[in-house]
Design a protein around this motif. Sequence first.
Motif, PDB file in Angstrom:
ATOM      1  N   MET A   1       2.585   3.891 -11.820  1.00 51.56           N
ATOM      2  CA  MET A   1       2.902   2.797 -10.929  1.00 51.56           C
ATOM      3  C   MET A   1       2.558   1.484 -11.630  1.00 51.56           C
ATOM      4  O   MET A   1       1.489   1.360 -12.207  1.00 51.56           O
ATOM      5  CB  MET A   1       2.064   2.959  -9.659  1.00 51.56           C
ATOM      6  CG  MET A   1       2.745   2.492  -8.447  1.00 51.56           C
ATOM      7  SD  MET A   1       1.966   2.937  -6.886  1.00 51.56           S
ATOM      8  CE  MET A   1       0.920   4.303  -7.235  1.00 51.56           C
ATOM      9  N   GLU A   2       3.471   0.549 -11.569  1.00 50.48           N
ATOM     10  CA  GLU A   2       3.235  -0.732 -12.229  1.00 50.48           C
ATOM     11  C   GLU A   2       2.164  -1.542 -11.522  1.00 50.48           C
ATOM     12  O   GLU A   2       1.281  -2.098 -12.149  1.00 50.48           O
ATOM     13  CB  GLU A   2       4.517  -1.543 -12.273  1.00 50.48           C
ATOM     14  CG  GLU A   2       5.530  -1.020 -13.251  1.00 50.48           C
ATOM     15  CD  GLU A   2       6.771  -1.867 -13.283  1.00 50.48           C
ATOM     16  OE1 GLU A   2       6.671  -3.088 -13.051  1.00 50.48           O
ATOM     17  OE2 GLU A   2       7.840  -1.299 -13.536  1.00 50.48           O
ATOM     18  N   GLN A   3       2.258  -1.639 -10.207  1.00 52.70           N
ATOM     19  CA  GLN A   3       1.326  -2.455  -9.436  1.00 52.70           C
ATOM     20  C   GLN A   3       0.833  -1.671  -8.233  1.00 52.70           C
ATOM     21  O   GLN A   3       1.592  -1.397  -7.326  1.00 52.70           O
ATOM     22  CB  GLN A   3       2.015  -3.749  -8.965  1.00 52.70           C
ATOM     23  CG  GLN A   3       1.145  -4.625  -8.086  1.00 52.70           C
ATOM     24  CD  GLN A   3      -0.078  -5.161  -8.824  1.00 52.70           C
ATOM     25  OE1 GLN A   3       0.026  -5.654  -9.931  1.00 52.70           O
ATOM     26  NE2 GLN A   3      -1.239  -5.060  -8.215  1.00 52.70           N
ATOM     27  N   GLY A   4      -0.433  -1.311  -8.245  1.00 52.73           N
ATOM     28  CA  GLY A   4      -1.032  -0.648  -7.097  1.00 52.73           C
ATOM     29  C   GLY A   4      -1.464  -1.682  -6.071  1.00 52.73           C
ATOM     30  O   GLY A   4      -1.927  -2.769  -6.431  1.00 52.73           O
ATOM     31  N   LEU A   5      -1.291  -1.350  -4.820  1.00 50.46           N
ATOM     32  CA  LEU A   5      -1.642  -2.256  -3.728  1.00 50.46           C
ATOM     33  C   LEU A   5      -2.781  -1.678  -2.904  1.00 50.46           C
ATOM     34  O   LEU A   5      -3.145  -0.514  -3.063  1.00 50.46           O
ATOM     35  CB  LEU A   5      -0.412  -2.508  -2.856  1.00 50.46           C
ATOM     36  CG  LEU A   5       0.811  -3.077  -3.584  1.00 50.46           C
ATOM     37  CD1 LEU A   5       1.998  -3.192  -2.631  1.00 50.46           C
ATOM     38  CD2 LEU A   5       0.503  -4.414  -4.229  1.00 50.46           C
ATOM     39  N   ILE A   6      -3.321  -2.485  -2.013  1.00 54.43           N
ATOM     40  CA  ILE A   6      -4.406  -2.060  -1.119  1.00 54.43           C
ATOM     41  C   ILE A   6      -3.860  -2.030   0.300  1.00 54.43           C
ATOM     42  O   ILE A   6      -3.304  -3.009   0.783  1.00 54.43           O
ATOM     43  CB  ILE A   6      -5.622  -3.010  -1.214  1.00 54.43           C
ATOM     44  CG1 ILE A   6      -6.186  -3.007  -2.642  1.00 54.43           C
ATOM     45  CG2 ILE A   6      -6.687  -2.605  -0.193  1.00 54.43           C
ATOM     46  CD1 ILE A   6      -7.289  -4.023  -2.885  1.00 54.43           C
ATOM     47  N   HIS A   7      -4.038  -0.884   0.948  1.00 58.94           N
ATOM     48  CA  HIS A   7      -3.612  -0.672   2.332  1.00 58.94           C
ATOM     49  C   HIS A   7      -4.842  -0.556   3.216  1.00 58.94           C
ATOM     50  O   HIS A   7      -5.819   0.087   2.830  1.00 58.94           O
ATOM     51  CB  HIS A   7      -2.873   0.661   2.506  1.00 58.94           C
ATOM     52  CG  HIS A   7      -1.731   0.878   1.582  1.00 58.94           C
ATOM     53  ND1 HIS A   7      -0.458   1.110   2.037  1.00 58.94           N
ATOM     54  CD2 HIS A   7      -1.650   0.939   0.226  1.00 58.94           C
ATOM     55  CE1 HIS A   7       0.348   1.309   1.017  1.00 58.94           C
ATOM     56  NE2 HIS A   7      -0.360   1.204  -0.097  1.00 58.94           N
ATOM     57  N   ILE A   8      -4.773  -1.096   4.406  1.00 58.17           N
ATOM     58  CA  ILE A   8      -5.782  -0.861   5.436  1.00 58.17           C
ATOM     59  C   ILE A   8      -5.063  -0.359   6.672  1.00 58.17           C
ATOM     60  O   ILE A   8      -4.119  -0.996   7.142  1.00 58.17           O
ATOM     61  CB  ILE A   8      -6.582  -2.138   5.776  1.00 58.17           C
ATOM     62  CG1 ILE A   8      -7.456  -2.556   4.597  1.00 58.17           C
ATOM     63  CG2 ILE A   8      -7.427  -1.930   7.040  1.00 58.17           C
ATOM     64  CD1 ILE A   8      -8.228  -3.847   4.818  1.00 58.17           C
ATOM     65  N   TYR A   9      -5.497   0.806   7.164  1.00 56.17           N
ATOM     66  CA  TYR A   9      -5.044   1.325   8.451  1.00 56.17           C
ATOM     67  C   TYR A   9      -6.238   1.191   9.387  1.00 56.17           C
ATOM     68  O   TYR A   9      -7.261   1.856   9.199  1.00 56.17           O
ATOM     69  CB  TYR A   9      -4.606   2.783   8.349  1.00 56.17           C
ATOM     70  CG  TYR A   9      -3.460   3.013   7.386  1.00 56.17           C
ATOM     71  CD1 TYR A   9      -2.397   2.117   7.297  1.00 56.17           C
ATOM     72  CD2 TYR A   9      -3.428   4.121   6.567  1.00 56.17           C
ATOM     73  CE1 TYR A   9      -1.351   2.326   6.416  1.00 56.17           C
ATOM     74  CE2 TYR A   9      -2.384   4.345   5.694  1.00 56.17           C
ATOM     75  CZ  TYR A   9      -1.350   3.451   5.618  1.00 56.17           C
ATOM     76  OH  TYR A   9      -0.310   3.661   4.743  1.00 56.17           O
ATOM     77  N   CYS A  10      -6.110   0.316  10.380  1.00 55.19           N
ATOM     78  CA  CYS A  10      -7.245   0.015  11.250  1.00 55.19           C
ATOM     79  C   CYS A  10      -6.816   0.048  12.709  1.00 55.19           C
ATOM     80  O   CYS A  10      -5.661   0.294  13.027  1.00 55.19           O
ATOM     81  CB  CYS A  10      -7.841  -1.340  10.891  1.00 55.19           C
ATOM     82  SG  CYS A  10      -6.694  -2.737  11.063  1.00 55.19           S
ATOM     83  N   GLY A  11      -7.769  -0.214  13.599  1.00 53.86           N
ATOM     84  CA  GLY A  11      -7.487  -0.279  15.024  1.00 53.86           C
ATOM     85  C   GLY A  11      -8.220   0.797  15.795  1.00 53.86           C
ATOM     86  O   GLY A  11      -8.895   1.649  15.221  1.00 53.86           O
ATOM     87  N   ASP A  12      -8.057   0.747  17.119  1.00 54.32           N
ATOM     88  CA  ASP A  12      -8.774   1.700  17.976  1.00 54.32           C
ATOM     89  C   ASP A  12      -7.910   2.896  18.369  1.00 54.32           C
ATOM     90  O   ASP A  12      -8.327   3.744  19.140  1.00 54.32           O
ATOM     91  CB  ASP A  12      -9.319   0.996  19.229  1.00 54.32           C
ATOM     92  CG  ASP A  12      -8.224   0.437  20.117  1.00 54.32           C
ATOM     93  OD1 ASP A  12      -7.030   0.537  19.767  1.00 54.32           O
ATOM     94  OD2 ASP A  12      -8.561  -0.127  21.177  1.00 54.32           O
ATOM     95  N   GLY A  13      -6.713   2.977  17.832  1.00 54.21           N
ATOM     96  CA  GLY A  13      -5.802   4.062  18.186  1.00 54.21           C
ATOM     97  C   GLY A  13      -5.910   5.261  17.257  1.00 54.21           C
ATOM     98  O   GLY A  13      -6.466   5.187  16.163  1.00 54.21           O
ATOM     99  N   LYS A  14      -5.345   6.381  17.716  1.00 57.01           N
ATOM    100  CA  LYS A  14      -5.301   7.616  16.943  1.00 57.01           C
ATOM    101  C   LYS A  14      -4.203   7.502  15.889  1.00 57.01           C
ATOM    102  O   LYS A  14      -3.120   7.028  16.173  1.00 57.01           O
ATOM    103  CB  LYS A  14      -4.991   8.787  17.878  1.00 57.01           C
ATOM    104  CG  LYS A  14      -4.854  10.128  17.181  1.00 57.01           C
ATOM    105  CD  LYS A  14      -4.367  11.175  18.167  1.00 57.01           C
ATOM    106  CE  LYS A  14      -4.194  12.540  17.565  1.00 57.01           C
ATOM    107  NZ  LYS A  14      -3.540  12.627  16.288  1.00 57.01           N
TER     108      LYS A  14
END
Length: 175
Positions: free
Chosen positions: A1-14
């Motif tokens: 992969m040329e450019q790796g990114l940062i993901h955030i999965y957040c919140g109060d849900g399932k």
Amino acid sequence: MEQGLIHIYCGDGKGKTSAAIGLAVRAAGSGLKVLFTRFLKNESSGELAILDDISQIKVLHLEKSYGFFKNLSEEKKQEVRETYLQLWRAIELEILTGRYDVLVIDEFMAAYRYDLIPKEEAIEFLEKKPKELEIVLTGRNPDEKLIELADYVSEIKKVKHPFDQGIYARKGIEY
């Protein structure tokens, strides 16, 4: 992969962990190598068994599960801190090998919030991550610093949940 990114999965849900696992499986299915880790979760949940069977995914397992951090005695909290600091060090060492394209840290936000990982080190790790490394972090209430560092922030909201009607977690569905 040329450019790796940062993901955030957040919140109060399932669904935060499910989204992260979905991304990990998609990446593995495309030939990418994934390191999957988790804080503050039970080691007997069903998804770990299947992730262990995928050759492109390495899961860092813990020998012991602790339950909800806020409910633990001070003695147990100290044991958790030591265990998770060791896990954090193992994550750092694994990433230094350069073998992985994707890193998933489930319940990162709680580990960060409860000081189970060194906050300054965590921020520096994200700021100085290998350019090609994709990182997925999950959990409730991400710190503003983390949101600023992220490229994706997806919030999963609880609108309705069976727990509110007295239906508890079911094996194979919620764990």
